[in-house]
Design a protein around this motif. Structure first.
Motif, PDB file in Angstrom:
ATOM      1  N   ALA A 284     -32.182  38.539 -26.645  1.00  0.00           N
ATOM      2  CA  ALA A 284     -31.139  38.304 -26.598  1.00  0.00           C
ATOM      3  C   ALA A 284     -30.036  40.131 -27.211  1.00  0.00           C
ATOM      4  CB  ALA A 284     -30.530  37.363 -26.708  1.00  0.00           C
TER       5      ALA A 284
ATOM      6  N   LEU B 144     -30.879  42.663 -24.830  1.00  0.00           N
ATOM      7  CA  LEU B 144     -29.868  42.292 -23.452  1.00  0.00           C
ATOM      8  C   LEU B 144     -28.589  43.218 -23.722  1.00  0.00           C
ATOM      9  CD1 LEU B 144     -31.319  39.269 -22.209  1.00  0.00           C
ATOM     10  CD2 LEU B 144     -31.231  41.751 -20.107  1.00  0.00           C
ATOM     11  N   ASP B 145     -27.856  43.022 -24.523  1.00  0.00           N
ATOM     12  CA  ASP B 145     -26.517  43.573 -25.159  1.00  0.00           C
ATOM     13  C   ASP B 145     -27.047  45.185 -24.996  1.00  0.00           C
ATOM     14  OD1 ASP B 145     -25.175  41.177 -25.242  1.00  0.00           O
ATOM     15  OD2 ASP B 145     -25.933  40.818 -27.078  1.00  0.00           O
TER      16      ASP B 145
ATOM     17  N   SER C  60     -26.876  46.705 -21.927  1.00  0.00           N
ATOM     18  CA  SER C  60     -25.921  46.931 -21.057  1.00  0.00           C
ATOM     19  C   SER C  60     -25.238  48.350 -21.140  1.00  0.00           C
ATOM     20  CB  SER C  60     -24.301  45.914 -21.984  1.00  0.00           C
ATOM     21  OG  SER C  60     -23.817  46.665 -23.321  1.00  0.00           O
TER      22      SER C  60
ATOM     23  N   ASN D   2     -26.293  38.991 -15.213  1.00  0.00           N
ATOM     24  CA  ASN D   2     -26.700  38.769 -15.838  1.00  0.00           C
ATOM     25  C   ASN D   2     -26.117  38.762 -17.293  1.00  0.00           C
ATOM     26  OD1 ASN D   2     -29.064  38.420 -14.929  1.00  0.00           O
ATOM     27  ND2 ASN D   2     -30.027  40.978 -14.673  1.00  0.00           N
ATOM     28  N   ARG D   3     -25.326  40.630 -17.314  1.00  0.00           N
ATOM     29  CA  ARG D   3     -24.435  40.960 -18.405  1.00  0.00           C
ATOM     30  C   ARG D   3     -23.668  40.064 -18.931  1.00  0.00           C
ATOM     31  NH1 ARG D   3     -22.562  41.796 -22.049  1.00  0.00           N
ATOM     32  NH2 ARG D   3     -21.468  43.773 -23.161  1.00  0.00           N
TER      33      ARG D   3
ATOM     34  N   THR E  71     -26.290  36.395 -19.915  1.00  0.00           N
ATOM     35  CA  THR E  71     -27.133  36.557 -21.718  1.00  0.00           C
ATOM     36  C   THR E  71     -26.019  36.678 -22.725  1.00  0.00           C
ATOM     37  OG1 THR E  71     -27.402  39.167 -20.331  1.00  0.00           O
ATOM     38  CG2 THR E  71     -26.627  39.217 -22.811  1.00  0.00           C
TER      39      THR E  71
ATOM     40  N   SER F 141     -27.467  33.902 -26.008  1.00  0.00           N
ATOM     41  CA  SER F 141     -27.610  34.514 -27.028  1.00  0.00           C
ATOM     42  C   SER F 141     -26.662  33.000 -26.962  1.00  0.00           C
ATOM     43  CB  SER F 141     -26.381  35.224 -27.232  1.00  0.00           C
ATOM     44  OG  SER F 141     -26.725  36.304 -26.297  1.00  0.00           O
TER      45      SER F 141
ATOM     46  N   LEU G 130     -32.439  33.196 -16.593  1.00  0.00           N
ATOM     47  CA  LEU G 130     -32.564  34.930 -17.413  1.00  0.00           C
ATOM     48  C   LEU G 130     -33.720  35.399 -16.174  1.00  0.00           C
ATOM     49  CD1 LEU G 130     -31.155  37.385 -17.745  1.00  0.00           C
ATOM     50  CD2 LEU G 130     -32.602  36.665 -20.229  1.00  0.00           C
TER      51      LEU G 130
END
Length: 319
Positions: free
Chosen positions: A194, A197-198, A201, A257-258, A262, A266, A287
């Motif tokens: 998680a 993924l951030d 971005s 996803n963003r 995501t 989270s 996801l």
């Protein structure tokens, strides 16, 4: 039949080399130094990297052999070593093949030391991967452009391929992190995914802007705005429209996803950390489905790119 085999090899090579470069870049920007030092988190990436490097060497040799045989007007099995060596020494694509093979061999050798020096070796592998994938610029239309325009075209193509590699490699890395394991996920894996993924971005936004900008430059070099109508009447232009549609689909999936999946992951991780009985499996499954769809669109784009390299932009005939 020969064209289909060549396109298939080009597709496999493009996919392989972009994963080689993209997967090795992922730990450098998405994982912390402490995370990179955890073999239970990164071993899947490095194992995949070793197999990809070995496959890249084989595919690259096969592709170069088929190209040399085609230039000699003989079958692959009829190609002799002397003719092959002459073509490698006397052509830009042969020089690119030598650099690619050296980069892949160096990456394969260095991958043995990922557990001992994870950050340094990851940086070396990423550099070698980018060299290897960058040599693909000499196997398409950019390699045939001459003079200053050719230099600009090849630089743009290399940057374009590198940005796409980082994006595709990230998709593969996330799937490796999130996919089930027999022994269960290592401690903190979902939380790390998680967080990664951030972090992606920002990198992903840079990749998208770079791909779009260099794509416009490459399109101008190959087709030219004034010739767009002529190209759209040919298979090349029609395939280009399909590529743009698939790129738009990837953008839509990446946005989902963003901004939706995501944050949902989270939130599920936060609930899991607050209560031991919370289960983020639903968020992970959603996801992963989106990432698989994004990867499928990316592979379809690479198949089109492999085909483009055999077409004239205006006539549709094999180059």
């Amino acid at each position: 039949m020969g064209d289909l085999v060549l396109i298939g090899i080009r597709f496999a090579l493009y996919t392989d080399l972009m994963l080689v470069a993209g997967l090795t870049a992922f730990p450098l920007y998405a994982l912390t130094r402490q995370d990179r030092a955890r073999p239970e988190l990164t071993d899947r990436i490095w194992c995949a990297e070793r197999w990809l490097c070995a496959a890249g060497l084989l595919l690259s040799a096969l592709g170069m052999g088929m190209l040399a045989a085609s230039m000699q007007g003989v079958g692959l099995l009829a190609l002799d070593a002397q003719s092959f060596q002459a073509i490698v020494r006397q052509s830009d694509v042969g020089t690119a093949w030598l650099y690619r093979s050296a980069a892949l061999a160096a990456a394969l050798a260095a991958s043995i030391w990922t557990r001992r020096w994870p950050t340094a070796v990851a940086a070396l592998l990423a550099a070698a991967g980018l060299v290897a994938v960058g040599t693909l610029a000499w196997s398409g239309h950019a390699g045939a452009t001459e003079g200053t325009a050719g230099t600009i075209h090849r630089i743009s193509d290399i940057v374009h391929i590198a940005a796409a590699s980082v994006w595709i490699g990230a998709i593969a890395a996330f799937l490796l992190l999130l996919s089930p394991r027999r022994s269960g996920p290592p401690p903190g894996t979902i939380a790390i995914a998680a967080r990664s993924l951030d972090r992606f971005s920002v990198v992903g936004t840079i990749c998208v802007l770079t791909i779009a900008g260099t794509g416009l430059i490459n399109g101008q070099m190959i087709i030219g705005a004034e010739n767009l109508g002529r190209s759209l009447a040919a298979p090349y232009g029609q395939g280009l429209l399909a590529k743009l549609a698939l790129f738009a689909l990837m953008l839509a999936l990446a946005a989902a996803n963003r901004w939706r999946l995501t944050p949902a992951l989270s939130a599920a991780v936060a609930r899991m950390e607050a209560r031991d009985d919370a289960n983020p499996s639903e968020a992970i499954a959603a996801l992963c489905k989106s990432l698989i769809a994004e990867a499928t669109a990316a592979f379809a784009i690479l198949a089109l790119v492999a085909w483009f390299g055999t077409l004239d932009p205006f006539g549709g005939e094999a180059m």
